[in-house]
Write an enzyme that holds these catalytic residues in place. Structure first.
Site, PDB file in Angstrom:
ATOM      1  N   GLU A  76     -39.541 -24.107  33.237  1.00 57.53           N
ATOM      2  CA  GLU A  76     -40.914 -24.150  32.730  1.00 57.53           C
ATOM      3  C   GLU A  76     -41.922 -24.174  33.881  1.00 57.53           C
ATOM      4  OE1 GLU A  76     -43.557 -23.413  30.245  1.00 57.53           O
ATOM      5  OE2 GLU A  76     -41.645 -23.934  29.315  1.00 57.53           O
ATOM      6  N   LYS A 101     -44.984 -12.160  32.484  1.00 58.75           N
ATOM      7  CA  LYS A 101     -45.033 -13.362  31.640  1.00 58.75           C
ATOM      8  C   LYS A 101     -43.857 -13.405  30.671  1.00 58.75           C
ATOM      9  CE  LYS A 101     -49.974 -14.237  31.939  1.00 58.75           C
ATOM     10  NZ  LYS A 101     -51.193 -14.580  31.189  1.00 58.75           N
ATOM     11  N   ASP A 102     -43.476 -12.253  30.124  1.00 60.34           N
ATOM     12  CA  ASP A 102     -42.319 -12.197  29.223  1.00 60.34           C
ATOM     13  C   ASP A 102     -41.027 -12.573  29.945  1.00 60.34           C
ATOM     14  OD1 ASP A 102     -44.000 -11.415  27.192  1.00 60.34           O
ATOM     15  OD2 ASP A 102     -43.395  -9.302  27.233  1.00 60.34           O
TER      16      ASP A 102
END
Length: 124
Positions: A76, A101-102
């Site tokens: 994360e 981002k994906d």
């Protein structure tokens, strides 16, 4: 070197370590205050870590369970760092920005699958 350029002296020794700790703490503090996914994962990390040490399993197995949860938090952090850099470059929509981002999001998903597999393997 051009007159407008300045050379920053790199910190060394204990000063470097102290500044590194301060910057690391600042990053974690920001994540805790601003990143909902990190808050949710941390909310799972704390009770599951306590459970890992409460279970009647070896210390090494408990540590493996906790490490798998730490890996999710790590993923994360990396995902959010990618998102922040992309947003710093431009808020405009671009296919490569979306792809980055994906991929970061996929990193988090894979870390969760790994953690789940480890918990299942050790507890079932």
């Amino acid at each position: 070197m051009a007159p407008s350029e300045t050379v920053l002296a790199k910190r060394t020794g204990i000063t470097r370590i102290l500044y590194t700790c301060v910057h690391s703490f600042n990053g974690l503090k920001w994540m805790f205050k601003n990143e909902a996914a990190f808050q949710q994962e941390l909310a799972l990390f704390i009770p599951l870590s306590m459970l890992a040490f409460y279970l009647d399993i070896s210390l090494s197995h408990s540590l493996i369970l906790v490490a798998s949860l730490l890996f999710v938090l790590f993923a994360e952090l990396v995902n959010t760092a990618i998102e922040v850099v992309i947003d710093r470059i431009s808020l405009a929509r671009h296919p490569l920005s979306g792809l980055a981002k994906d991929i970061g999001s996929s990193l988090v998903l894979i870390s969760m699958l790994i953690a789940t597999a480890i918990w299942l393997a050790l507890l079932v």
